[in-house]
Design a protein around this motif. Structure first.
Motif, short mmCIF file in Angstrom:
data_model
loop_
_atom_site.label_atom_id
_atom_site.label_comp_id
_atom_site.label_asym_id
_atom_site.label_seq_id
_atom_site.Cartn_x
_atom_site.Cartn_y
_atom_site.Cartn_z
N MET A 1 14.46 -48.52 27.79
CA MET A 1 13.32 -48.86 28.85
C MET A 1 14.42 -49.32 29.73
SD MET A 1 9.63 -50.63 27.39
CE MET A 1 9.86 -48.78 26.34
N GLU A 2 13.71 -49.84 30.47
CA GLU A 2 14.29 -50.69 32.15
C GLU A 2 13.46 -51.52 31.81
OE1 GLU A 2 16.73 -49.86 33.93
OE2 GLU A 2 17.32 -48.08 32.38
N LEU A 3 13.97 -52.91 31.79
CA LEU A 3 12.52 -53.59 31.36
C LEU A 3 12.69 -54.67 32.26
CD1 LEU A 3 12.03 -54.24 27.29
CD2 LEU A 3 10.70 -52.91 28.97
N ALA A 4 14.39 -54.66 33.15
CA ALA A 4 14.29 -55.71 34.03
C ALA A 4 13.71 -55.75 35.20
CB ALA A 4 16.01 -55.63 34.44
N SER A 5 13.31 -54.63 35.52
CA SER A 5 12.63 -54.17 36.87
C SER A 5 10.88 -54.38 36.44
CB SER A 5 12.25 -52.45 37.34
OG SER A 5 11.73 -51.87 36.11
N TYR A 6 10.39 -54.09 35.33
CA TYR A 6 9.60 -55.14 35.01
C TYR A 6 9.08 -56.46 34.78
CZ TYR A 6 8.02 -49.76 33.35
OH TYR A 6 8.56 -48.81 32.75
N SER A 7 9.43 -57.10 33.92
CA SER A 7 9.98 -58.46 33.63
C SER A 7 10.73 -59.17 35.47
CB SER A 7 11.17 -58.70 33.20
OG SER A 7 12.73 -58.61 33.53
N ASP A 8 11.43 -58.32 36.37
CA ASP A 8 11.50 -59.21 37.97
C ASP A 8 10.10 -58.61 38.56
OD1 ASP A 8 14.20 -59.66 37.21
OD2 ASP A 8 14.36 -57.14 38.07
N SER A 9 9.20 -57.59 37.98
CA SER A 9 8.30 -57.75 39.33
C SER A 9 7.17 -59.49 39.08
CB SER A 9 6.79 -57.04 38.21
OG SER A 9 7.87 -54.95 39.02
N ALA A 10 7.36 -59.65 37.65
CA ALA A 10 6.60 -61.23 37.27
C ALA A 10 7.09 -61.90 38.17
CB ALA A 10 6.52 -61.48 35.75
N VAL A 11 8.34 -61.89 38.71
CA VAL A 11 9.32 -63.85 38.89
C VAL A 11 8.67 -62.73 40.30
CG1 VAL A 11 11.91 -64.17 40.31
CG2 VAL A 11 11.10 -63.38 37.66
N ARG A 12 9.07 -61.79 40.68
CA ARG A 12 7.99 -61.56 42.57
C ARG A 12 7.43 -61.87 42.59
NH1 ARG A 12 10.33 -56.26 42.13
NH2 ARG A 12 8.36 -55.59 41.81
N GLY A 96 10.94 -38.98 31.34
CA GLY A 96 12.47 -38.03 32.33
C GLY A 96 12.46 -37.92 33.35
N HIS A 97 11.61 -38.73 34.58
CA HIS A 97 11.01 -38.45 35.91
C HIS A 97 12.56 -39.15 36.82
CE1 HIS A 97 9.89 -42.70 36.09
NE2 HIS A 97 9.52 -42.11 35.67
N ASP A 98 13.16 -38.60 37.46
CA ASP A 98 14.20 -39.85 38.15
C ASP A 98 15.55 -39.69 38.01
OD1 ASP A 98 12.04 -39.72 40.35
OD2 ASP A 98 11.67 -41.38 39.51
N TYR A 99 15.04 -39.31 36.42
CA TYR A 99 16.75 -39.28 35.94
C TYR A 99 17.46 -37.99 35.43
CZ TYR A 99 15.60 -44.52 36.24
OH TYR A 99 15.71 -45.78 36.56
N PRO A 106 16.44 -33.07 32.35
CA PRO A 106 16.06 -35.26 32.33
C PRO A 106 16.66 -36.08 30.87
CG PRO A 106 14.16 -33.36 31.68
CD PRO A 106 15.31 -32.75 31.56
N ARG A 107 16.43 -37.13 31.48
CA ARG A 107 17.89 -38.30 30.96
C ARG A 107 16.62 -38.69 30.13
NH1 ARG A 107 22.54 -40.80 34.43
NH2 ARG A 107 23.78 -38.69 34.17
N TRP A 108 15.57 -37.89 29.10
CA TRP A 108 14.18 -39.26 28.50
C TRP A 108 14.75 -40.69 27.91
CZ3 TRP A 108 11.31 -35.95 29.20
CH2 TRP A 108 11.11 -34.64 29.26
N HIS A 109 13.92 -41.34 28.49
CA HIS A 109 13.73 -42.91 28.04
C HIS A 109 12.84 -43.64 28.22
CE1 HIS A 109 13.12 -41.83 32.77
NE2 HIS A 109 12.73 -43.25 32.65
N MET A 110 11.89 -45.10 27.21
CA MET A 110 10.69 -44.80 27.39
C MET A 110 10.25 -45.51 28.84
SD MET A 110 10.08 -44.56 23.87
CE MET A 110 8.74 -45.17 24.37
#
Length: 210
Positions: A1-12, A96-99, A106-110
């Motif tokens: 799961m690409e969590l870094a971008s989600y938590s960065d949203s809070a910081v932004r 799997g979008h964009d991966y 598709p490179r499946w991810h959460m």
């Protein structure tokens, strides 16, 4: 799961305001839309003028989470974040979008799927969930506020030794320069005090000798 971008949203979002400096860039629907990443343009287009006020409300609540964490009030930080999670829920989905792999599969991810009634609800849901994952994975003390006054921007500490204290290299440099100058002033004042004490002692001795 690409969590870094989600938590960065809070910081932004939190850092669109610098209370100590009296600045706030979250003043228009365009500013709201700019917070969404390149992959969330459909969500960004849902934003309206009403979202400016709603985003500011969520921003204040997210800053309160960082403030509590920075003050060592772990339970309060968790309680505040839990209230956001309850109000703005998300659903995990496999995506799997964009991966794609080398064979085009598709490179499946959460993926955290939000079901928003407005742009604010969608942004708040993923930002709060990303922050929650960061907090539980790395610890409450990994949520901080910049120590270079008057900045106080939020940051996520990803250092190996939990040593981060500033939101950026610029603030770290500014704080180090300020600390160096403060030390030099103190040394100068102490030297001057020592000189005055020595002169006073010499004058007293001279008067006694007379």
């Amino acid at each position: 799961m690409e969590l870094a971008s989600y938590s960065d949203s809070a910081v932004r979002l939190v850092n669109t305001e610098e209370p100590a400096r009296g600045t706030d860039t979250l003043t228009s629907v365009e500013a709201v839309r700019a917070l969404f990443g390149a992959g969330s343009q459909a969500a960004a287009r849902r934003a309206t003028e009403a979202d400016v006020t709603r985003f500011r409300s969520v921003r204040a609540r997210l800053r309160a989470v960082f403030t509590a964490a920075d003050a060592g009030e772990a339970t309060r930080a968790v309680d505040l974040l839990n209230s956001l999670l309850l109000e703005f829920p998300v659903s995990p989905q496999i995506s799997g979008h964009d991966y794609l792999d080398d064979e085009g599969r598709p490179r499946w991810h959460m993926h955290l799927a939000d079901h928003p009634s407005n742009a604010t609800a969608g942004y708040a849901a993923t930002a709060a969930m990303g922050l929650a994952f960061h907090l539980t994975e790395y610890g409450v003390d990994r949520l901080g506020l910049c120590q270079a006054a008057p900045c106080r921007n939020a940051y996520l500490d990803t250092s190996t030794n939990r040593s981060r204290r500033y939101c950026s290299d610029r603030c770290a440099t500014r704080a180090n320069v300020a600390a160096y100058r403060a030390r030099k002033r103190l040394e100068t004042e102490r030297s001057a005090d020592t000189g005055r004490t020595a002169r006073s002692s010499q004058e007293t001795t001279a008067r006694t000798d007379r």
